[in-house]
Write a protein that holds these residues in place. Structure first.
Motif, PDB file in Angstrom:
ATOM      1  N   LEU A 267      -6.849  -3.787   2.590  1.00  0.00           N
ATOM      2  CA  LEU A 267      -6.251  -4.462   0.988  1.00  0.00           C
ATOM      3  C   LEU A 267      -6.690  -5.627   0.903  1.00  0.00           C
ATOM      4  CD1 LEU A 267      -4.950  -4.339  -1.657  1.00  0.00           C
ATOM      5  CD2 LEU A 267      -2.703  -4.758  -0.370  1.00  0.00           C
TER       6      LEU A 267
ATOM      7  N   CYS B  13       0.935  -1.180   0.054  1.00  0.00           N
ATOM      8  CA  CYS B  13      -0.103  -0.236   0.028  1.00  0.00           C
ATOM      9  C   CYS B  13       0.928   1.176   0.076  1.00  0.00           C
ATOM     10  CB  CYS B  13      -1.057   0.018   1.406  1.00  0.00           C
ATOM     11  SG  CYS B  13      -1.976  -1.379   1.192  1.00  0.00           S
TER      12      CYS B  13
ATOM     13  N   ARG C  24      -6.166   3.035  -3.809  1.00  0.00           N
ATOM     14  CA  ARG C  24      -6.901   2.046  -4.187  1.00  0.00           C
ATOM     15  C   ARG C  24      -7.300   1.775  -5.486  1.00  0.00           C
ATOM     16  NH1 ARG C  24     -11.496   5.031  -0.392  1.00  0.00           N
ATOM     17  NH2 ARG C  24      -9.617   5.671   0.651  1.00  0.00           N
TER      18      ARG C  24
END
Ligand code: SF4
Lengths: 216, 309
Positions: free
Chosen positions: B131, B81, B86
């Motif tokens: 995630l 991440c 996203r």
């Protein structure tokens, strides 16, 4: 000047579920100016919560809530009322909420979202206490901000590098997630961390939202 | 079966699983990956391909995965991440699945400060738990994070990491529970040198019944030198290297230290195997892939099962 705006009433009430006795705190500084937590809003919140069946054990509006020395002195006069409360609702920006959380051994609820610091960072001098994310999460983190104080802005607990209370990124700074876990353990609220926190709405933050924020 | 993953088949057959690790080069050279993959083939059930480990720029994990797959490995793409929001994460998830990669390990990522571009802006839009949940919803609900539907879902076997040696210790098993609730199929742990502490953590994991809901692979790695042991002990965040480990390596003549490091790792493999709820090992012999075949053999983990996907 920290710009804050009251959270929707629904959200505020969801925080208070299960709590009957509430102590209310507002601020005569920025929150008064932005009409999110001054004298008038605290009085309004008091009657709204009473209508919803809550007992307000007391309320106070502090001159500069983010000044911890001042706030400490002021809250001394309300020891009894605070002790009688199940939790404390604070109507001001993230800096003020975190001041109260640091001073009082009780659950502290944020009643506002901090939209912008307007260039100033309140009275805190030693650490970044509010990153003007616009969607305050202090309700779930024991009144300590993981957006401003965790190097990775984590929302679901500490990363794998937290050791001995220090952040993996810099041994000179505390791992705020260690502090959050400690504080929630002290309050008997560790179960708050079991919830899966969904991805954050960054569109209301100053970091990835529009560069200039107003209240409209 | 949720996916075409070889690792999933091994685990579901209740065979003690072995995963390996492969670090892509700091260049565009595919031969490095082919060479490492050839060494590992036949000795691991699946192989992690790191994603900018320690925040150093290297070949993209998905690209190196493709090369490793051509060499016959079942690659596990690592996804952090740190570098992607996203939107980018979901685009990569779709692409990875379309390319025929079957496994994905979801990580928060090492902070950019540790790498060779410390002035970079970190992303951290999601954390590793979010995630996991996002990939699981894409696979099982055919839904993007925003809630919109997709036609063809990414069929990925979903992994996550956990560090039993980080603090606060009492929150480590609850944190694993969150990863399981989010949808992790398998877990790879931080490298185990402190077996007692790992066993203590596994007990907390069993008390919560988590070992029945997720497959836990214990991280293990051989140590090449006394200096490396000391470095890990003092400089690597989240590592727990007991004094006894350093002492054991110090106790042999210099030219035998690397041999002793391999022996020590095999001992640890044998110890963690005995712990209830451990479903396999994740062997990280980064830049020492040559050591893997003899270790897997010495640990009695051969032959590796073969499944036709
Ligand atoms: S060590 Fe703590 S403060 Fe630092 S990145 Fe990890 S969770 Fe955040």
């Amino acid at each position: 000047m920290l710009i804050s705006k009251q959270k929707p009433l629904e959200e505020i009430l969801s925080y208070l579920e299960g709590d009957k006795n509430i102590f209310l705190i507002g601020c005569k500084g920025c929150a008064e100016g932005w009409e999110s937590g001054g004298e008038k809003q605290v009085a309004e919140m008091k009657s709204t919560l009473q209508e919803k069946g809550k007992t307000i054990t007391g309320s106070v509006v502090v001159d500069m809530l983010c000044d911890s020395v001042l706030t400490k002195l002021k809250l001394r006069a309300y020891k009894k009322e605070i002790a009688a409360a199940d939790s404390i609702m604070v109507l001001t920006d993230g800096a003020g909420v975190q001041t109260v959380a640091e001073l009082v051994n009780k659950v502290v609820h944020p009643g506002c979202n901090t939209l912008s610091s307007g260039g100033a960072h309140a009275e805190w001098k030693e650490a970044e206490r509010c990153l003007e994310c616009g969607d305050c999460v202090l309700e779930f983190t024991g009144g300590l901000c993981p957006i401003a104080r965790c190097s990775k802005h984590l929302l679901n607990g500490p990363c794998g590098g937290s050791q001995g209370g220090k952040c993996e990124v810099d041994p000179n700074i505390p791992c705020v997630w260690q502090q959050i876990v400690d504080r929630l353990a002290k309050l008997g609220q560790l179960d708050k961390l079991e919830r899966l926190v969904t991805p954050k709405n960054w569109s209301v933050s100053l970091i990835s939202g529009p560069p200039v924020k107003s209240l409209s | 079966m949720k996916t075409k993953s070889n690792l999933e088949r091994v685990i579901e057959s209740k065979i003690f699983a072995v995963t390996g690790e492969l670090g892509p080069p700091q260049s565009a050279d595919p031969e490095v990956i082919r060479r490492k993959a050839k060494i590992l083939k036949g000795y691991v059930d699946a192989c992690n391909v790191t994603d900018g480990q320690t925040a150093v720029v290297r070949m993209a994990s998905w690209a190196a995965c493709l090369i490793a797959k051509e060499e016959g490995l079942d690659p596990i793409v690592q996804m952090t991440c740190r570098d992607r929001n996203r939107i980018a994460l979901q685009m990569d998830v779709l692409g990875i699945a379309a390319l025929g990669i079957n496994n994905m390990l979801c990580l928060t990522g090492d902070h950019q400060k540790f790498g060779n571009h410390p002035t970079a802006k970190g992303v951290y839009d999601l954390d590793s738990i979010q995630l996991v949940k996002m990939v699981k919803d894409m696979r099982d609900e055919k839904k993007f994070q925003c809630g919109e539907a997709m036609a063809v879902e990414p069929r990925l076997f979903i992994g996550a990491a956990e560090n039993p040696f980080a603090d606060p210790f009492e929150f480590r098993a609850p944190r694993l529970a969150k990863k399981v609730a989010a949808g992790a199929d398998f877990i790879q742990t931080q490298i185990v040198y402190n077996v007692d502490k790992f066993a203590e953590w596994m007990k907390m994991v069993r008390d919560k019944g988590l070992h029945e809901r997720v497959k836990i692979l214990a991280g293990v790695a051989p140590i090449k030198s006394v200096g490396a042991a000391r470095y890990m002990k003092t400089r690597v965040p989240g590592m727990d290297v007991p004094d006894g480990v350093v002492a054991r390596l110090q106790g042999v003549p210099k030219e035998q230290v690397s041999k002793e490091g391999i022996k020590l790792c095999i001992d640890i493999i044998n110890q963690v195997r005995e712990i209830e709820g451990v479903a396999g090992i994740h062997l990280m012999a980064i830049e020492w892939e040559e050591a893997v075949p003899e270790m897997i053999e010495a640990a009695g983990l051969l032959p590796r099962p073969k499944f036709v996907a």
